[in-house]
Scaffold this active site. Structure first.
Site, mmCIF file in Angstrom:
data_model
loop_
_atom_site.group_PDB
_atom_site.id
_atom_site.type_symbol
_atom_site.label_atom_id
_atom_site.label_comp_id
_atom_site.label_asym_id
_atom_site.label_seq_id
_atom_site.Cartn_x
_atom_site.Cartn_y
_atom_site.Cartn_z
ATOM 1 N N HIS A 121 0.875 -1.176 0.000
ATOM 2 C CA HIS A 121 0.000 0.000 0.000
ATOM 3 C C HIS A 121 0.915 1.231 0.000
ATOM 4 O O HIS A 121 2.029 1.180 0.532
ATOM 5 C CB HIS A 121 -0.841 -0.033 1.277
ATOM 6 C CG HIS A 121 -1.913 1.005 1.364
ATOM 7 N ND1 HIS A 121 -1.642 2.328 1.627
ATOM 8 C CD2 HIS A 121 -3.261 0.912 1.237
ATOM 9 C CE1 HIS A 121 -2.784 3.006 1.667
ATOM 10 N NE2 HIS A 121 -3.778 2.174 1.425
ATOM 11 N N ASP A 198 2.956 -4.031 8.032
ATOM 12 C CA ASP A 198 1.729 -3.251 7.913
ATOM 13 C C ASP A 198 0.581 -4.216 8.165
ATOM 14 O O ASP A 198 0.266 -5.055 7.321
ATOM 15 C CB ASP A 198 1.680 -2.648 6.505
ATOM 16 C CG ASP A 198 0.320 -2.067 6.144
ATOM 17 O OD1 ASP A 198 -0.627 -2.183 6.952
ATOM 18 O OD2 ASP A 198 0.200 -1.510 5.029
ATOM 19 N N GLN A 201 -4.619 -4.797 7.158
ATOM 20 C CA GLN A 201 -5.603 -5.713 6.573
ATOM 21 C C GLN A 201 -5.670 -7.055 7.299
ATOM 22 O O GLN A 201 -6.667 -7.766 7.185
ATOM 23 C CB GLN A 201 -5.263 -5.974 5.096
ATOM 24 C CG GLN A 201 -5.367 -4.741 4.225
ATOM 25 C CD GLN A 201 -6.797 -4.256 4.047
ATOM 26 O OE1 GLN A 201 -7.753 -5.038 4.128
ATOM 27 N NE2 GLN A 201 -6.957 -2.962 3.822
ATOM 28 N N LYS A 224 -10.380 -0.274 10.392
ATOM 29 C CA LYS A 224 -10.487 -1.478 9.569
ATOM 30 C C LYS A 224 -10.781 -2.707 10.433
ATOM 31 O O LYS A 224 -10.984 -3.794 9.917
ATOM 32 C CB LYS A 224 -9.204 -1.693 8.782
ATOM 33 C CG LYS A 224 -8.957 -0.608 7.732
ATOM 34 C CD LYS A 224 -7.773 -0.962 6.865
ATOM 35 C CE LYS A 224 -7.252 0.225 6.078
ATOM 36 N NZ LYS A 224 -8.142 0.685 5.014
ATOM 37 N N CYS A 364 -4.565 2.300 -3.766
ATOM 38 C CA CYS A 364 -3.343 2.871 -3.180
ATOM 39 C C CYS A 364 -2.174 1.906 -3.323
ATOM 40 O O CYS A 364 -1.349 1.761 -2.410
ATOM 41 C CB CYS A 364 -3.538 3.241 -1.713
ATOM 42 S SG CYS A 364 -4.824 4.458 -1.462
#
Lengths: 406, 139
Positions: A121, A198, A201, A224, A364
């Site tokens: 991302h 990261d 998600q 999220k 993104c």
């Protein structure tokens, strides 16, 4: 100790007030998830009974606010199996990664290397490009395999003794591929490099034990994972946080300030300059407490059953190609696809007419799109509250959209 | 309802692809991206005796962007640069719910886009490329 209740998909969905809206099929949780009543209640309760600034005043409201804020930090730390003072509240994943790029990154030397992948991302790509341009570090790119996973076989030739950090997605927001972290950590340790993941998600799809993962930095966003917008967390090992200079200066991140110098507060407050997103952090704490009540093996089975239903259905739509892994192994319930002759925004617009909320575009992740030779993809990102009707509405609408657009 | 966006007039323009393809020796070219979705248009134009003689475009974009580029390619031939530049204002008027002014009356097909703010840039992108190409042709 929280006892997990057997997972009841319908009952769980019923806890999300917005999803009661007739005809709505929300398949854009990868962008922002919905919030359960327990989180909404926690935010309203805080704002109506404890609203005050934190870590400042001595009045009772302020103490209640600080208790709620620090309580959220403890709940989040417990969920991730780390220490409370390693949890830094940020405004989200992007802010967390920028904090590392500025604070840890500014300590790097020209010629030092940072490894990212082709499917990051922009939040885990642009900050490192900016660091490269500030400090002359070298940005190296881990390639992908043919099925859209990280090519971990390329680690050996990508990670050199000059590598200082490997910064990768824990799960792709485009392909849904989950990163196999152990080989990444091994490659980093072999050259003394750190690992940043990261986790934006990955966390909505089950608990993550950071101690077991053995990484060094982990950034994620509340919105999220069924919490409010405007807050996120950067976790880092305490020794790293203590060694890193603060990113932002201001109130609340200091011990003393004189005309000559400032002495920083202890971690994690050293990294929380200014009034933090207090109610949002309290909401994230509530989201984590709510997540702890779930029977995750059953939730995962539910999510994967729906993913299979979606993958099977997409296989029946003429001219459709799934971008990334086509199986259930090592994935989250995020599926991107391309339909010949139909642009993702047109598909999403037509699907909106069927009550189906999807995202189309580059997500993104423009370097990945360039690699794939696509302007964008259409993405269905599922969460634990989705059901068969959501998938079926998507597939029905896709047939119509493909006919209309071709 | 989103279906109104994909009515016959727009889809005919999008699929008709008038002007699709690059010009061999353009007077000016401009490439413009839509950062929201990654769409991209490259627009070439040739000027002759103070008017637009030819337009070519390569669009990597949605049906609305394709249709908008096709309307430009059909309507701008023979126009002066000033008349061509007026097309963008005419489109902006359409996106405010007003009528399209001559010689850009074809832009009236985009009236349904007015209700979909997130799609305004899709139809404006080719006009941005046209403006940039015309500015480049002036220099």
């Amino acid at each position: 100790m929280t006892v997990a209740m057997p997972f009841d998909a319908a009952a769980t969905r019923a806890q999300f007030p917005l999803l009661a809206r007739s005809g709505l099929h929300y398949l854009d949780s990868g962008a922002t998830s919905q919030m359960p009543q327990a989180v909404l209640d926690a935010v309203v309760r805080f704002e109506t009974t404890s609203r005050a600034n934190v870590l400042r005043s001595v009045h009772r409201l302020a103490e209640a606010a600080t208790d709620a804020y620090e309580g959220a930090r403890r709940d989040i730390a417990g969920y991730l199996n780390v220490a409370d003072d390693e949890i830094v509240f940020t405004s989200g994943t992007t802010a967390g990664i920028n904090l590392v790029a500025r604070s840890f990154g500014d300590g790097l030397q020209p010629g030092d290397e940072i490894v990212v992948s082709l499917m990051e991302h922009h939040a885990n790509f642009v900050p490192w490009q900016m660091l490269r341009d500030r400090h002359g570090i070298v940005l190296k790119i881990l390639p992908l395999t043919g099925d859209g996973r990280l090519d971990l076989g390329a680690l050996a030739r990508t990670v050199t003794p000059r590598c200082r950090l490997i910064a990768l997605t824990h799960a792709s927001n485009v392909t849904g591929a989950v990163t196999d972290v152990a080989p990444v950590v091994a490659a980093a340790r072999a050259v003394g490099a750190k690992v940043l993941l990261d986790g934006a998600q990955r966390l909505p799809h089950g608990p993550v034990d950071l101690k077991a993962l053995d990484v060094d930095f982990y950034a994620f966003s509340s919105h999220k994972m069924f919490g409010p917008t405007g807050v996120g967390v950067l976790w880092a090992r305490k020794a790293l946080l203590e060694a890193m200079p603060p990113f932002l200066g201001g109130g609340e991140m200091i011990r003393t300030v004189t005309l000559e110098r400032t002495i920083w507060a202890d971690v994690p407050h050293k990294f929380e300059a200014g009034t933090p997103p207090i109610a949002q952090a309290v909401g994230l704490g509530a989201a984590v407490r709510w997540l702890r009540t779930l029977d995750w093996p059953s939730v995962s089975a539910h999510e994967m059953r729906l993913t299979q239903r979606l993958l099977d259905g997409l296989g029946q739509v003429k001219g459709t190609r799934v971008v990334g892994p086509t199986g259930l192994q090592g994935r989250i319930p995020v599926v991107s696809f391309d339909i010949d002759g139909a642009h993702p925004h047109d598909i999403c617009q037509i699907l909106d007419g069927y009550g189906v909320a999807l995202r189309g575009g580059h997500h993104c992740a423009q370097p990945l799109m360039d690699h794939l030779g696509l302007a964008g993809t259409t993405r269905a990102s599922l969460a634990l509250y989705n059901n068969d009707a959501d998938i079926d509405a998507l597939l029905k609408g896709l047939d119509a959209a493909a006919m209309r657009l071709r | 309802m989103s279906d109104d966006l994909y009515q016959q007039a727009i889809m005919e323009r999008a699929k008709g692809r008038v002007g699709a393809g690059r010009l061999a020796n353009p007077t000016a070219s401009a490439t413009v991206d839509n950062p929201l979705c990654g769409d991209r248009i490259t627009l070439d134009l040739s000027l002759s005796n103070g008017t637009i003689a030819a337009i070519g475009h390569h669009v990597r974009g949605c049906a609305l962007c394709q249709a908008s580029a096709a309307v430009i390619a059909a309507a701008a031939i023979g126009q002066t640069p000033d008349d061509a530049l007026a097309g963008r204002n005419s489109l902006k008027s359409v996106l405010k719910g007003e009528a399209a002014a001559a010689p850009w009356t074809d832009l009236g097909i985009f009236a349904p886009v007015q209700r979909h703010k997130s799609r305004h840039d899709c139809v404006l992108l080719p006009f941005e490329a046209l403006s940039q190409a015309l500015a480049q042709a002036k220099t």
